[in-house]
Design a protein around this motif. Structure first.
Motif, PDB file in Angstrom:
ATOM      1  N   LEU A   1       2.070  -5.334 -11.191  1.00 58.73           N
ATOM      2  CA  LEU A   1       2.947  -4.900 -10.107  1.00 58.73           C
ATOM      3  C   LEU A   1       2.478  -5.470  -8.770  1.00 58.73           C
ATOM      4  O   LEU A   1       3.279  -5.930  -7.954  1.00 58.73           O
ATOM      5  CB  LEU A   1       2.988  -3.373 -10.050  1.00 58.73           C
ATOM      6  N   LYS A   2       1.168  -5.468  -8.538  1.00 55.94           N
ATOM      7  CA  LYS A   2       0.636  -6.040  -7.298  1.00 55.94           C
ATOM      8  C   LYS A   2       0.978  -7.521  -7.185  1.00 55.94           C
ATOM      9  O   LYS A   2       1.337  -8.010  -6.111  1.00 55.94           O
ATOM     10  CB  LYS A   2      -0.884  -5.849  -7.248  1.00 55.94           C
ATOM     11  N   ALA A   3       0.835  -8.249  -8.291  1.00 59.31           N
ATOM     12  CA  ALA A   3       1.145  -9.680  -8.271  1.00 59.31           C
ATOM     13  C   ALA A   3       2.614  -9.905  -7.951  1.00 59.31           C
ATOM     14  O   ALA A   3       2.965 -10.811  -7.179  1.00 59.31           O
ATOM     15  CB  ALA A   3       0.782 -10.306  -9.617  1.00 59.31           C
TER      16      ALA A   3
ATOM     17  N   GLU B   1       0.824  -1.214   0.000  1.00 61.14           N
ATOM     18  CA  GLU B   1       0.000   0.000   0.000  1.00 61.14           C
ATOM     19  C   GLU B   1       0.856   1.260   0.000  1.00 61.14           C
ATOM     20  O   GLU B   1       0.534   2.246  -0.675  1.00 61.14           O
ATOM     21  CB  GLU B   1      -0.937  -0.019   1.212  1.00 61.14           C
ATOM     22  N   GLU B   2       1.975   1.210   0.742  1.00 60.14           N
ATOM     23  CA  GLU B   2       2.889   2.352   0.753  1.00 60.14           C
ATOM     24  C   GLU B   2       3.438   2.626  -0.646  1.00 60.14           C
ATOM     25  O   GLU B   2       3.480   3.775  -1.101  1.00 60.14           O
ATOM     26  CB  GLU B   2       4.064   2.087   1.704  1.00 60.14           C
ATOM     27  N   LEU B   3       3.861   1.573  -1.329  1.00 59.46           N
ATOM     28  CA  LEU B   3       4.446   1.748  -2.652  1.00 59.46           C
ATOM     29  C   LEU B   3       3.402   2.262  -3.643  1.00 59.46           C
ATOM     30  O   LEU B   3       3.691   3.152  -4.452  1.00 59.46           O
ATOM     31  CB  LEU B   3       5.035   0.431  -3.149  1.00 59.46           C
ATOM     32  N   LEU B   4       2.201   1.726  -3.576  1.00 60.02           N
ATOM     33  CA  LEU B   4       1.150   2.189  -4.490  1.00 60.02           C
ATOM     34  C   LEU B   4       0.822   3.654  -4.246  1.00 60.02           C
ATOM     35  O   LEU B   4       0.576   4.412  -5.204  1.00 60.02           O
ATOM     36  CB  LEU B   4      -0.099   1.322  -4.336  1.00 60.02           C
TER      37      LEU B   4
ATOM     38  N   LEU C   1      -6.034   4.942  -8.839  1.00 59.99           N
ATOM     39  CA  LEU C   1      -5.002   3.996  -9.287  1.00 59.99           C
ATOM     40  C   LEU C   1      -5.618   2.599  -9.309  1.00 59.99           C
ATOM     41  O   LEU C   1      -5.578   1.863  -8.329  1.00 59.99           O
ATOM     42  CB  LEU C   1      -3.799   4.051  -8.337  1.00 59.99           C
ATOM     43  N   SER C   2      -6.182   2.209 -10.443  1.00 60.52           N
ATOM     44  CA  SER C   2      -6.866   0.921 -10.564  1.00 60.52           C
ATOM     45  C   SER C   2      -5.928  -0.146 -11.100  1.00 60.52           C
ATOM     46  O   SER C   2      -4.815   0.139 -11.552  1.00 60.52           O
ATOM     47  CB  SER C   2      -8.073   1.061 -11.494  1.00 60.52           C
ATOM     48  N   ASP C   3      -6.390  -1.400 -11.062  1.00 56.99           N
ATOM     49  CA  ASP C   3      -5.548  -2.514 -11.514  1.00 56.99           C
ATOM     50  C   ASP C   3      -5.133  -2.371 -12.968  1.00 56.99           C
ATOM     51  O   ASP C   3      -4.057  -2.816 -13.361  1.00 56.99           O
ATOM     52  CB  ASP C   3      -6.284  -3.843 -11.329  1.00 56.99           C
ATOM     53  N   ASP C   4      -5.986  -1.763 -13.790  1.00 62.34           N
ATOM     54  CA  ASP C   4      -5.649  -1.647 -15.208  1.00 62.34           C
ATOM     55  C   ASP C   4      -4.953  -0.329 -15.545  1.00 62.34           C
ATOM     56  O   ASP C   4      -4.778   0.000 -16.721  1.00 62.34           O
ATOM     57  CB  ASP C   4      -6.893  -1.819 -16.080  1.00 62.34           C
ATOM     58  N   THR C   5      -4.509   0.411 -14.513  1.00 58.69           N
ATOM     59  CA  THR C   5      -3.750   1.632 -14.774  1.00 58.69           C
ATOM     60  C   THR C   5      -2.444   1.294 -15.494  1.00 58.69           C
ATOM     61  O   THR C   5      -1.646   0.491 -15.022  1.00 58.69           O
ATOM     62  CB  THR C   5      -3.432   2.380 -13.463  1.00 58.69           C
TER      63      THR C   5
END
Length: 373
Positions: free
Chosen positions: A72-74, A10-13, A27-31
């Motif tokens: 990036l999340k994955a 969460e910090e990085l996002l 900032l959505s998953d498909d951004t």
């Protein structure tokens, strides 16, 4: 009171959203994060603000391999799973596949490359390799015992059987391109033999600074302890070499001690894989071996790791590929630093040479060793 702690992810996002000039809620998953791939200055700003828990695992090549925030999340989820404490190992094992896609798009890729793990057992060891080509998928292979190395007392053959089955789930039929760094060279060699025994073709085999077991001993545990104590087993932060890494190395050493390879035997009419060796050129110890008197320098593999390299031939691998020529290259960096920046850029270039068939053209980097054994 509710738990308001913010995770490293969460910090990085939040940092990425701020540097992109966006609200975090937008900032959505498909951004699309292609802006990070193309704007080096922006990437550097973000990398300077990466949370402590991710600093060893998020680097400039991370953005190049992730096309959107979901990718990036994955990537972060895999990293954080590796860094969790060893409790709940069954739950953690379920989170991580054995075959990890590190680079490329499986829907459009024309070639797949599988890199077997080093003594750490982690396919993430290869995560800093820069993208080679949009048409190539690069996979890192995890040990099935990554989270419980202490329970493994089997053989390299046992592991090779598991890895062969998992690789074939991703790519059922050849031609295959396989490789591995350090002990990963042994693993990829045995997986290649198994695939060939199944009637599959292995096109290319890449051995990355892998001391052939015919000439070199298993690494003494005392060397691992010394390297870990002095934080010389890679590009780790001030926290030093993590305990899980040391435990995995000790487990791998146990399997290597029982391992003695036999030459590759090809059925009639089967074409041998092209073999490529990439050697590191520097020693591990920046202060010289005199600073580490606890090491037994009569052990050949210890000298191989810690001394400046002067030999760059096949070093025993020629005996395992009778009458077969071998392409050999050397690169800057020590054994543990060739997979980290800045040396990993050279490794990526050499891998690109192999995968895209360029060694004959890159004569300044590659030498052809004529095998007359």
């Amino acid at each position: 009171m509710p738990n308001t702690a913010v995770s490293p992810k969460e910090e990085l996002l939040a940092v990425i959203a701020e540097e992109l000039g966006m609200d975090i809620d937008d900032l959505s998953d498909d951004t699309d994060i292609s802006e990070l791939q193309n704007d080096t200055a922006l990437s550097r700003l973000i990398l300077k603000r990466v949370p402590v828990g991710l600093q060893d695992d998020i680097n400039r090549t991370t953005f190049q391999s992730c096309t959107d925030i979901a990718d990036l999340k994955a990537h972060i989820d895999i990293v954080m799973a590796l860094r969790e404490p060893p409790k709940h190992s069954d739950e953690r094992k379920a989170k991580l596949p054995i075959v990890l896609l590190l680079r490329g798009n499986e829907a459009t890729a024309k070639k797949k490359v599988f890199l077997l793990p080093d003594g750490s057992g982690s396919g993430m060891a290869y995560m800093s390799i820069p993208p080679i080509d949009p048409s190539i998928c690069l996979y890192g292979i995890n040990s099935p015992y990554l989270h419980s190395p202490e329970v493994f007392n089997g053989t390299i053959d046992d592991l090779a059987q598991i890895w062969t089955a998992e690789i074939q789930k991703v790519q059922p039929n050849g031609p295959y391109t396989l490789g591995g760094w350090s002990a990963g060279g042994y693993f990829s060699f045995e997986v290649s033999k198994l695939l060939i025994s199944k009637g599959e073709r292995v096109e290319k085999l890449i051995l990355i600074d892998s001391p052939c077991r015919l000439l070199f001993e298993a690494l003494p545990p005392q060397v691992v302890e010394c390297l870990a104590k002095n934080n010389l087993m890679g590009n780790w932060s001030e926290g030093g070499t993590p305990k899980w890494l040391v435990n995995s190395f000790v487990s791998t050493i146990g399997a290597v001690e029982k391992y003695m390879p036999t030459p590759m035997v090809l059925p009639d009419g089967v074409k041998a894989p092209e073999v490529f060796i990439i050697w590191a050129s520097e020693g591990v110890f920046p202060d010289g071996v005199e600073a580490y008197p606890e090491l037994d320098m009569s052990v050949r593999v210890t000298r191989f790791l810690v001394n400046q390299r002067v030999q760059f031939g096949p070093l025993g691998w020629d005996k395992l590929f009778p009458a077969q020529d071998i392409s050999i290259a050397k690169m800057p960096g020590s054994h543990f630093m060739i997979v980290h920046p800045p040396n990993v850029d050279t490794l990526g270039k050499l891998l690109g040479d192999v995968i895209q068939g360029r060694p004959a053209e890159a004569k300044n980097d590659w030498q052809r060793w004529r095998n007359r054994s």
